[in-house]
Design an enzyme around this catalytic site. Structure first.
Site, PDB file in Angstrom:
ATOM      1  N   TRP A  49      -1.426   3.848  11.534  1.00  0.00           N
ATOM      2  CA  TRP A  49      -2.832   4.015  11.112  1.00  0.00           C
ATOM      3  C   TRP A  49      -2.920   4.442   9.641  1.00  0.00           C
ATOM      4  CZ3 TRP A  49      -6.874   5.976  15.147  1.00  0.00           C
ATOM      5  CH2 TRP A  49      -6.652   5.377  16.387  1.00  0.00           C
TER       6      TRP A  49
ATOM      7  N   TYR B  64       4.163  -8.451  16.498  1.00  0.00           N
ATOM      8  CA  TYR B  64       4.463  -7.565  15.360  1.00  0.00           C
ATOM      9  C   TYR B  64       5.358  -6.404  15.796  1.00  0.00           C
ATOM     10  CZ  TYR B  64       3.494  -3.806  11.959  1.00  0.00           C
ATOM     11  OH  TYR B  64       3.603  -2.768  11.065  1.00  0.00           O
TER      12      TYR B  64
ATOM     13  N   ASP C 212       4.268   2.728  15.058  1.00  0.00           N
ATOM     14  CA  ASP C 212       3.943   3.170  16.414  1.00  0.00           C
ATOM     15  C   ASP C 212       3.841   1.993  17.384  1.00  0.00           C
ATOM     16  OD1 ASP C 212       1.692   2.315  14.927  1.00  0.00           O
ATOM     17  OD2 ASP C 212       0.296   3.373  16.246  1.00  0.00           O
TER      18      ASP C 212
ATOM     19  N   THR D 270       2.978  -7.600   7.727  1.00  0.00           N
ATOM     20  CA  THR D 270       2.083  -6.608   8.319  1.00  0.00           C
ATOM     21  C   THR D 270       0.809  -7.232   8.911  1.00  0.00           C
ATOM     22  OG1 THR D 270       1.135  -6.167   6.134  1.00  0.00           O
ATOM     23  CG2 THR D 270       2.904  -4.710   6.870  1.00  0.00           C
TER      24      THR D 270
ATOM     25  N   LYS E 112       9.174  -5.515  14.498  1.00  0.00           N
ATOM     26  CA  LYS E 112       9.500  -4.236  13.847  1.00  0.00           C
ATOM     27  C   LYS E 112      10.603  -3.508  14.613  1.00  0.00           C
ATOM     28  CE  LYS E 112       7.818  -2.534  10.702  1.00  0.00           C
ATOM     29  NZ  LYS E 112       8.167  -2.626   9.270  1.00  0.00           N
TER      30      LYS E 112
ATOM     31  N   MET F   9       0.813  -1.223   0.000  1.00  0.00           N
ATOM     32  CA  MET F   9       0.000   0.000   0.000  1.00  0.00           C
ATOM     33  C   MET F   9       0.847   1.273   0.000  1.00  0.00           C
ATOM     34  SD  MET F   9      -3.052   1.023   2.642  1.00  0.00           S
ATOM     35  CE  MET F   9      -2.105   0.920   4.153  1.00  0.00           C
ATOM     36  N   LEU F  10       1.801   1.364   0.911  1.00  0.00           N
ATOM     37  CA  LEU F  10       2.636   2.565   0.973  1.00  0.00           C
ATOM     38  C   LEU F  10       3.587   2.620  -0.224  1.00  0.00           C
ATOM     39  CD1 LEU F  10       3.893   5.061   2.323  1.00  0.00           C
ATOM     40  CD2 LEU F  10       5.313   3.507   3.706  1.00  0.00           C
TER      41      LEU F  10
HETATM   42  N1  LIG Z   1      -0.599  -0.284   7.378  1.00  0.00           N
HETATM   43  C1  LIG Z   1      -0.394   0.369   8.521  1.00  0.00           C
HETATM   44  O1  LIG Z   1      -1.342   0.862   9.160  1.00  0.00           O
HETATM   45  C2  LIG Z   1       1.006   0.554   9.046  1.00  0.00           C
HETATM   46  C3  LIG Z   1       1.145   1.167  10.314  1.00  0.00           C
HETATM   47  C4  LIG Z   1       2.425   1.354  10.815  1.00  0.00           C
HETATM   48  C5  LIG Z   1       3.537   0.947  10.085  1.00  0.00           C
HETATM   49  N2  LIG Z   1       3.356   0.343   8.880  1.00  0.00           N
HETATM   50  C6  LIG Z   1       4.557  -0.064   8.168  1.00  0.00           C
HETATM   51  O2  LIG Z   1       4.562   0.557   6.910  1.00  0.00           O
HETATM   52  C7  LIG Z   1       5.207  -0.275   5.954  1.00  0.00           C
HETATM   53  C8  LIG Z   1       4.327  -0.455   4.744  1.00  0.00           C
HETATM   54  O3  LIG Z   1       3.104  -1.007   5.190  1.00  0.00           O
HETATM   55  P1  LIG Z   1       1.888  -1.295   4.190  1.00  0.00           P
HETATM   56  O4  LIG Z   1       0.648  -1.037   4.955  1.00  0.00           O
HETATM   57  O5  LIG Z   1       2.130  -0.626   2.889  1.00  0.00           O
HETATM   58  O6  LIG Z   1       2.054  -2.881   4.063  1.00  0.00           O
HETATM   59  P2  LIG Z   1       1.622  -3.890   2.929  1.00  0.00           P
HETATM   60  O7  LIG Z   1       0.589  -3.289   2.026  1.00  0.00           O
HETATM   61  O8  LIG Z   1       1.310  -5.164   3.632  1.00  0.00           O
HETATM   62  O9  LIG Z   1       2.965  -4.049   2.094  1.00  0.00           O
HETATM   63  C9  LIG Z   1       4.030  -4.820   2.529  1.00  0.00           C
HETATM   64  C10 LIG Z   1       4.605  -5.491   1.318  1.00  0.00           C
HETATM   65  O10 LIG Z   1       5.745  -6.279   1.722  1.00  0.00           O
HETATM   66  C11 LIG Z   1       5.692  -7.490   0.984  1.00  0.00           C
HETATM   67  N3  LIG Z   1       6.480  -8.531   1.655  1.00  0.00           N
HETATM   68  C12 LIG Z   1       6.128  -9.335   2.690  1.00  0.00           C
HETATM   69  N4  LIG Z   1       7.117 -10.174   2.977  1.00  0.00           N
HETATM   70  C13 LIG Z   1       8.132  -9.900   2.119  1.00  0.00           C
HETATM   71  C14 LIG Z   1       9.423 -10.433   1.915  1.00  0.00           C
HETATM   72  N5  LIG Z   1       9.888 -11.453   2.661  1.00  0.00           N
HETATM   73  N6  LIG Z   1      10.203  -9.904   0.939  1.00  0.00           N
HETATM   74  C15 LIG Z   1       9.738  -8.901   0.170  1.00  0.00           C
HETATM   75  N7  LIG Z   1       8.524  -8.358   0.294  1.00  0.00           N
HETATM   76  C16 LIG Z   1       7.728  -8.853   1.273  1.00  0.00           C
HETATM   77  C17 LIG Z   1       4.234  -7.834   0.901  1.00  0.00           C
HETATM   78  O11 LIG Z   1       4.006  -8.742  -0.142  1.00  0.00           O
HETATM   79  P3  LIG Z   1       2.765  -9.768  -0.044  1.00  0.00           P
HETATM   80  O12 LIG Z   1       1.530  -8.930  -0.005  1.00  0.00           O
HETATM   81  O13 LIG Z   1       2.902 -10.593  -1.287  1.00  0.00           O
HETATM   82  O14 LIG Z   1       2.970 -10.537   1.225  1.00  0.00           O
HETATM   83  C18 LIG Z   1       3.619  -6.450   0.625  1.00  0.00           C
HETATM   84  O15 LIG Z   1       3.575  -6.177  -0.753  1.00  0.00           O
HETATM   85  C19 LIG Z   1       5.548  -1.572   6.707  1.00  0.00           C
HETATM   86  O16 LIG Z   1       6.877  -1.500   7.150  1.00  0.00           O
HETATM   87  C20 LIG Z   1       4.620  -1.549   7.894  1.00  0.00           C
HETATM   88  O17 LIG Z   1       5.164  -2.274   8.972  1.00  0.00           O
HETATM   89  C21 LIG Z   1       2.118   0.142   8.342  1.00  0.00           C
END
Ligand SMILES: NC(=O)c1ccc[n+]([C@@H]2O[C@H](COP(=O)([O-])OP(=O)(O)OC[C@H]3O[C@@H](n4cnc5c(N)ncnc54)[C@H](OP(=O)(O)O)[C@@H]3O)[C@@H](O)[C@H]2O)c1
Length: 301
Positions: free
Chosen positions: A164, A138, A115, A75, A142, A24-25
Protein backbone atom coordinates in the site's frame (compact mmCIF):
# COMPACT_ATOMS: atom_id res chain seq x y z
CA UNK A 1 10.00 19.95 -0.69
CA UNK A 2 12.74 18.20 1.33
CA UNK A 3 11.77 14.81 2.67
CA UNK A 4 12.71 13.92 6.24
CA UNK A 5 15.83 11.87 6.96
CA UNK A 6 14.79 8.93 9.16
CA UNK A 7 17.18 8.30 12.03
CA UNK A 8 19.51 5.40 11.39
CA UNK A 9 21.96 3.85 13.83
CA UNK A 10 25.19 2.14 12.77
CA UNK A 11 27.41 2.88 9.79
CA UNK A 12 25.78 3.08 6.40
CA UNK A 13 27.71 1.12 3.73
CA UNK A 14 29.28 3.64 1.34
CA UNK A 15 28.54 2.27 -2.10
CA UNK A 16 25.01 1.42 -3.26
CA UNK A 17 23.36 0.48 -6.54
CA UNK A 18 19.61 0.94 -7.02
CA UNK A 19 17.80 -0.66 -9.98
CA UNK A 20 14.46 0.58 -11.31
CA UNK A 21 15.63 4.01 -10.19
CA UNK A 22 12.88 5.88 -12.03
CA UNK A 23 10.20 4.32 -9.81
CA UNK A 24 8.26 5.70 -6.85
CA UNK A 25 10.14 3.96 -4.04
CA UNK A 26 13.54 4.09 -5.74
CA UNK A 27 13.48 7.86 -6.15
CA UNK A 28 12.98 8.44 -2.44
CA UNK A 29 15.50 5.75 -1.52
CA UNK A 30 18.20 7.27 -3.75
CA UNK A 31 17.43 10.71 -2.35
CA UNK A 32 17.72 9.45 1.23
CA UNK A 33 20.96 7.55 0.57
CA UNK A 34 22.55 10.61 -1.05
CA UNK A 35 21.49 12.84 1.83
CA UNK A 36 23.05 10.30 4.21
CA UNK A 37 26.34 10.61 2.29
CA UNK A 38 26.34 7.33 0.34
CA UNK A 39 27.74 7.01 -3.19
CA UNK A 40 24.77 5.77 -5.21
CA UNK A 41 24.68 4.36 -8.71
CA UNK A 42 21.03 4.78 -9.70
CA UNK A 43 20.07 2.90 -12.85
CA UNK A 44 16.65 3.36 -14.40
CA UNK A 45 15.09 0.92 -16.84
CA UNK A 46 16.65 2.84 -19.75
CA UNK A 47 20.10 2.27 -18.19
CA UNK A 48 19.58 -1.37 -17.21
CA UNK A 49 16.87 -3.89 -18.06
CA UNK A 50 17.20 -6.52 -15.32
CA UNK A 51 15.83 -9.23 -17.62
CA UNK A 52 19.23 -9.00 -19.39
CA UNK A 53 21.46 -11.21 -17.21
CA UNK A 54 24.71 -10.20 -18.91
CA UNK A 55 24.01 -6.47 -18.69
CA UNK A 56 22.96 -6.83 -15.05
CA UNK A 57 26.18 -8.65 -14.17
CA UNK A 58 28.26 -6.00 -15.96
CA UNK A 59 26.52 -3.05 -14.27
CA UNK A 60 26.91 -4.57 -10.79
CA UNK A 61 30.54 -5.51 -11.45
CA UNK A 62 31.42 -2.01 -12.65
CA UNK A 63 29.60 -0.16 -9.85
CA UNK A 64 31.31 -2.28 -7.11
CA UNK A 65 28.44 -1.69 -4.64
CA UNK A 66 28.34 -3.01 -1.08
CA UNK A 67 24.55 -3.20 -1.35
CA UNK A 68 22.23 -3.50 -4.36
CA UNK A 69 18.55 -2.62 -3.88
CA UNK A 70 16.33 -4.13 -6.56
CA UNK A 71 13.45 -1.69 -6.99
CA UNK A 72 12.88 -2.75 -10.60
CA UNK A 73 9.58 -4.56 -10.93
CA UNK A 74 6.51 -5.21 -13.05
CA UNK A 75 3.99 -3.42 -10.83
CA UNK A 76 0.91 -3.39 -13.09
CA UNK A 77 -1.10 -5.78 -10.89
CA UNK A 78 -4.15 -6.14 -13.15
CA UNK A 79 -2.17 -6.36 -16.41
CA UNK A 80 -0.09 -9.18 -14.91
CA UNK A 81 -3.18 -11.43 -15.02
CA UNK A 82 -3.04 -11.47 -18.83
CA UNK A 83 0.77 -11.07 -19.09
CA UNK A 84 2.10 -13.37 -16.38
CA UNK A 85 5.01 -14.60 -18.49
CA UNK A 86 6.22 -11.05 -19.08
CA UNK A 87 5.71 -10.11 -15.42
CA UNK A 88 7.57 -13.23 -14.32
CA UNK A 89 10.51 -12.34 -16.57
CA UNK A 90 11.00 -9.13 -14.56
CA UNK A 91 9.79 -10.04 -11.06
CA UNK A 92 11.10 -13.61 -11.01
CA UNK A 93 13.97 -14.12 -13.46
CA UNK A 94 15.01 -10.44 -13.33
CA UNK A 95 15.33 -10.52 -9.54
CA UNK A 96 17.33 -13.72 -9.94
CA UNK A 97 19.66 -11.97 -12.40
CA UNK A 98 20.33 -9.24 -9.84
CA UNK A 99 20.99 -11.83 -7.12
CA UNK A 100 23.39 -13.79 -9.35
CA UNK A 101 25.23 -10.57 -10.19
CA UNK A 102 25.51 -9.74 -6.47
CA UNK A 103 26.83 -13.23 -5.73
CA UNK A 104 29.54 -12.80 -8.39
CA UNK A 105 30.48 -9.29 -7.21
CA UNK A 106 30.38 -9.98 -3.45
CA UNK A 107 27.53 -7.50 -2.86
CA UNK A 108 24.61 -7.81 -0.48
CA UNK A 109 21.10 -7.34 -1.85
CA UNK A 110 17.72 -5.98 -0.85
CA UNK A 111 14.85 -7.51 -2.83
CA UNK A 112 11.70 -5.42 -2.48
CA UNK A 113 8.60 -7.63 -2.33
CA UNK A 114 4.94 -7.41 -1.45
CA UNK A 115 2.08 -8.35 0.87
CA UNK A 116 0.44 -9.93 -2.21
CA UNK A 117 2.52 -13.09 -1.62
CA UNK A 118 -0.15 -13.93 1.01
CA UNK A 119 -3.68 -15.22 0.29
CA UNK A 120 -5.48 -12.73 2.53
CA UNK A 121 -7.52 -15.28 4.48
CA UNK A 122 -5.77 -14.63 7.83
CA UNK A 123 -7.41 -12.54 10.53
CA UNK A 124 -4.22 -11.71 12.45
CA UNK A 125 -1.02 -10.16 11.06
CA UNK A 126 1.07 -12.43 8.81
CA UNK A 127 4.45 -13.19 10.33
CA UNK A 128 7.59 -13.15 8.19
CA UNK A 129 7.54 -16.96 8.19
CA UNK A 130 3.80 -17.45 7.57
CA UNK A 131 3.02 -19.72 4.60
CA UNK A 132 2.66 -17.81 1.35
CA UNK A 133 -0.16 -18.39 -1.14
CA UNK A 134 -0.54 -15.61 -3.70
CA UNK A 135 -3.98 -15.23 -5.26
CA UNK A 136 -2.87 -13.09 -8.22
CA UNK A 137 -0.37 -13.42 -11.06
CA UNK A 138 1.54 -10.42 -9.72
CA UNK A 139 1.80 -12.08 -6.30
CA UNK A 140 3.03 -15.34 -7.85
CA UNK A 141 5.74 -13.53 -9.83
CA UNK A 142 6.91 -11.57 -6.79
CA UNK A 143 7.06 -14.77 -4.75
CA UNK A 144 9.18 -16.32 -7.51
CA UNK A 145 11.54 -13.35 -7.14
CA UNK A 146 11.81 -13.86 -3.37
CA UNK A 147 12.60 -17.54 -3.90
CA UNK A 148 15.21 -16.87 -6.59
CA UNK A 149 17.01 -14.30 -4.44
CA UNK A 150 17.00 -16.54 -1.35
CA UNK A 151 18.35 -19.44 -3.44
CA UNK A 152 21.06 -17.50 -5.30
CA UNK A 153 22.21 -15.25 -2.46
CA UNK A 154 21.66 -17.17 0.78
CA UNK A 155 22.87 -15.39 3.89
CA UNK A 156 23.53 -12.14 2.03
CA UNK A 157 20.06 -10.97 1.03
CA UNK A 158 17.21 -9.16 2.70
CA UNK A 159 13.69 -9.76 1.39
CA UNK A 160 11.77 -6.59 2.25
CA UNK A 161 8.00 -6.92 1.84
CA UNK A 162 6.10 -3.68 1.66
CA UNK A 163 2.48 -2.76 0.82
CA UNK A 164 0.00 0.00 0.00
CA UNK A 165 2.82 2.39 -0.95
CA UNK A 166 2.44 6.11 -1.51
CA UNK A 167 4.94 8.90 -1.93
CA UNK A 168 5.59 12.10 -3.83
CA UNK A 169 6.75 10.33 -7.01
CA UNK A 170 4.46 8.27 -9.20
CA UNK A 171 0.80 7.39 -9.20
CA UNK A 172 -0.62 6.03 -5.94
CA UNK A 173 -3.85 5.90 -3.95
CA UNK A 174 -3.08 8.91 -1.73
CA UNK A 175 -2.32 11.10 -4.75
CA UNK A 176 -5.56 9.93 -6.40
CA UNK A 177 -7.59 10.75 -3.29
CA UNK A 178 -5.96 14.18 -3.13
CA UNK A 179 -7.09 14.84 -6.70
CA UNK A 180 -10.64 13.68 -5.90
CA UNK A 181 -10.71 15.70 -2.65
CA UNK A 182 -10.08 18.83 -4.69
CA UNK A 183 -13.26 18.16 -6.68
CA UNK A 184 -16.82 17.84 -5.39
CA UNK A 185 -19.39 15.12 -4.88
CA UNK A 186 -19.30 11.62 -3.47
CA UNK A 187 -16.31 9.28 -3.81
CA UNK A 188 -16.85 5.54 -3.30
CA UNK A 189 -14.00 3.46 -1.84
CA UNK A 190 -13.79 -0.21 -0.86
CA UNK A 191 -14.09 -0.91 2.83
CA UNK A 192 -13.42 -4.67 3.02
CA UNK A 193 -9.68 -4.86 2.28
CA UNK A 194 -7.43 -4.45 5.29
CA UNK A 195 -3.79 -3.45 5.00
CA UNK A 196 -1.11 -0.99 6.02
CA UNK A 197 -0.76 2.33 4.18
CA UNK A 198 3.00 2.83 3.92
CA UNK A 199 5.11 5.83 2.98
CA UNK A 200 8.05 5.42 0.60
CA UNK A 201 10.01 7.51 3.12
CA UNK A 202 9.36 4.91 5.82
CA UNK A 203 10.49 2.05 3.58
CA UNK A 204 13.61 3.91 2.44
CA UNK A 205 14.54 4.49 6.08
CA UNK A 206 13.95 0.84 6.98
CA UNK A 207 16.12 -0.36 4.08
CA UNK A 208 19.05 1.86 5.09
CA UNK A 209 18.57 0.75 8.70
CA UNK A 210 18.88 -2.94 7.75
CA UNK A 211 22.20 -2.31 6.03
CA UNK A 212 23.60 0.15 8.55
CA UNK A 213 22.85 -2.18 11.45
CA UNK A 214 24.02 -5.24 9.53
CA UNK A 215 20.76 -7.03 10.29
CA UNK A 216 20.73 -10.78 9.71
CA UNK A 217 19.78 -11.89 6.22
CA UNK A 218 16.14 -12.95 5.82
CA UNK A 219 12.65 -11.61 5.41
CA UNK A 220 11.47 -8.32 6.90
CA UNK A 221 8.07 -6.64 6.70
CA UNK A 222 8.61 -3.00 5.77
CA UNK A 223 5.08 -1.70 6.22
CA UNK A 224 3.86 0.94 8.62
CA UNK A 225 2.24 -0.37 11.78
CA UNK A 226 -1.47 -0.22 12.54
CA UNK A 227 -3.99 -1.06 9.85
CA UNK A 228 -6.71 0.53 7.75
CA UNK A 229 -9.09 -0.10 4.89
CA UNK A 230 -8.83 1.88 1.64
CA UNK A 231 -12.01 3.65 2.79
CA UNK A 232 -10.39 4.62 6.12
CA UNK A 233 -7.27 5.85 4.34
CA UNK A 234 -9.35 7.87 1.87
CA UNK A 235 -11.22 9.58 4.71
CA UNK A 236 -7.93 10.42 6.43
CA UNK A 237 -6.56 11.95 3.22
CA UNK A 238 -9.72 13.99 2.69
CA UNK A 239 -9.48 15.34 6.24
CA UNK A 240 -5.80 16.24 5.77
CA UNK A 241 -6.64 17.97 2.50
CA UNK A 242 -9.32 20.07 4.22
CA UNK A 243 -12.15 18.30 2.36
CA UNK A 244 -15.22 16.79 4.02
CA UNK A 245 -14.45 13.10 4.85
CA UNK A 246 -18.20 12.38 4.72
CA UNK A 247 -17.95 12.69 0.92
CA UNK A 248 -16.16 9.31 1.00
CA UNK A 249 -18.63 6.43 1.19
CA UNK A 250 -17.83 2.72 1.65
CA UNK A 251 -18.49 0.02 -0.96
CA UNK A 252 -17.67 -3.72 -1.03
CA UNK A 253 -14.90 -5.04 -3.33
CA UNK A 254 -17.54 -7.08 -5.17
CA UNK A 255 -18.92 -3.86 -6.65
CA UNK A 256 -15.58 -3.21 -8.38
CA UNK A 257 -14.69 -5.52 -11.22
CA UNK A 258 -10.91 -5.82 -11.57
CA UNK A 259 -8.89 -8.56 -13.31
CA UNK A 260 -6.62 -9.34 -10.33
CA UNK A 261 -8.08 -10.50 -7.02
CA UNK A 262 -6.74 -8.60 -4.00
CA UNK A 263 -6.11 -10.23 -0.62
CA UNK A 264 -8.92 -9.22 1.75
CA UNK A 265 -6.51 -9.01 4.68
CA UNK A 266 -2.80 -8.40 4.21
CA UNK A 267 -1.68 -6.85 7.49
CA UNK A 268 1.95 -7.82 8.08
CA UNK A 269 3.57 -8.53 11.44
CA UNK A 270 6.84 -6.86 12.41
CA UNK A 271 8.56 -9.31 14.76
CA UNK A 272 11.59 -9.54 12.44
CA UNK A 273 12.70 -6.04 13.38
CA UNK A 274 12.70 -6.83 17.11
CA UNK A 275 14.53 -10.13 16.48
CA UNK A 276 17.24 -8.13 14.67
CA UNK A 277 17.44 -5.65 17.57
CA UNK A 278 15.76 -2.91 15.52
CA UNK A 279 12.75 -0.75 16.36
CA UNK A 280 9.28 -1.43 14.96
CA UNK A 281 8.11 0.63 11.94
CA UNK A 282 6.17 3.81 12.67
CA UNK A 283 2.35 3.99 12.64
CA UNK A 284 0.76 4.70 9.25
CA UNK A 285 -1.00 7.83 10.50
CA UNK A 286 2.29 9.26 11.83
CA UNK A 287 3.95 8.73 8.45
CA UNK A 288 0.96 10.02 6.46
CA UNK A 289 0.68 13.23 8.50
CA UNK A 290 4.44 13.87 8.10
CA UNK A 291 4.75 13.01 4.39
CA UNK A 292 1.39 14.28 3.18
CA UNK A 293 2.76 17.81 2.43
CA UNK A 294 5.40 16.30 0.12
CA UNK A 295 2.75 14.35 -1.81
CA UNK A 296 0.61 17.49 -2.01
CA UNK A 297 3.55 19.61 -3.20
CA UNK A 298 4.44 17.04 -5.89
CA UNK A 299 0.85 17.10 -7.16
CA UNK A 300 0.86 20.88 -7.35
CA UNK A 301 4.14 21.08 -9.28
N1 LIG B 1 3.35 0.43 -5.10
C1 LIG B 1 2.93 -0.40 -4.15
O1 LIG B 1 1.88 -0.19 -3.52
C2 LIG B 1 3.75 -1.61 -3.78
C3 LIG B 1 3.20 -2.51 -2.84
C4 LIG B 1 3.94 -3.62 -2.48
C5 LIG B 1 5.19 -3.85 -3.04
N2 LIG B 1 5.68 -2.97 -3.96
C6 LIG B 1 6.99 -3.27 -4.51
O2 LIG B 1 7.84 -2.17 -4.26
C7 LIG B 1 8.79 -2.04 -5.30
C8 LIG B 1 8.79 -0.63 -5.84
O3 LIG B 1 7.48 -0.35 -6.28
P1 LIG B 1 7.07 1.08 -6.87
O4 LIG B 1 5.67 1.32 -6.45
O5 LIG B 1 8.13 2.07 -6.59
O6 LIG B 1 7.04 0.69 -8.43
P2 LIG B 1 7.23 1.57 -9.72
O7 LIG B 1 7.04 3.03 -9.43
O8 LIG B 1 6.38 0.93 -10.76
O9 LIG B 1 8.76 1.35 -10.07
C9 LIG B 1 9.23 0.18 -10.66
C10 LIG B 1 10.31 0.59 -11.62
O10 LIG B 1 10.85 -0.60 -12.23
C11 LIG B 1 11.07 -0.30 -13.60
N3 LIG B 1 11.14 -1.54 -14.39
C12 LIG B 1 10.13 -2.29 -14.88
N4 LIG B 1 10.62 -3.31 -15.58
C13 LIG B 1 11.97 -3.22 -15.52
C14 LIG B 1 13.04 -3.99 -16.05
N5 LIG B 1 12.81 -5.07 -16.81
N6 LIG B 1 14.31 -3.60 -15.79
C15 LIG B 1 14.55 -2.50 -15.06
N7 LIG B 1 13.59 -1.72 -14.54
C16 LIG B 1 12.31 -2.09 -14.76
C17 LIG B 1 9.92 0.57 -13.99
O11 LIG B 1 10.23 1.28 -15.16
P3 LIG B 1 9.04 1.72 -16.16
O12 LIG B 1 8.16 2.65 -15.38
O13 LIG B 1 9.76 2.38 -17.29
O14 LIG B 1 8.33 0.46 -16.54
C18 LIG B 1 9.80 1.48 -12.76
O15 LIG B 1 10.63 2.62 -12.88
C19 LIG B 1 8.42 -3.13 -6.33
O16 LIG B 1 9.22 -4.26 -6.10
C20 LIG B 1 6.99 -3.45 -6.01
O17 LIG B 1 6.67 -4.77 -6.39
C21 LIG B 1 4.99 -1.86 -4.34
Amino acid sequence: MTLPIPASGGDLPTRWLVTGAGGMLARDLVSLLERQGAAVTAVSRADLDITDAGATAAVVREARPAVVVNCAAWTAVDLAESSETEALAVNGAGAGNVAAACAAAGARMVQVSTDYVFDGTARAPYSETAPTGPVSAYGRTKLAGEQAVARLLPGRSWIVRTAWLYGPHGGNFVATMLRLAAGSGEVTVVNDQHGQPTSTVTVAGLITELAAREAPAGTYHATCSGQATWFGLAREVFALAGADPARVTPIPSTSMSRPAPRPAYSVLGHDGWARAGLGAPEHWQTALHRDFPAVLAARAS
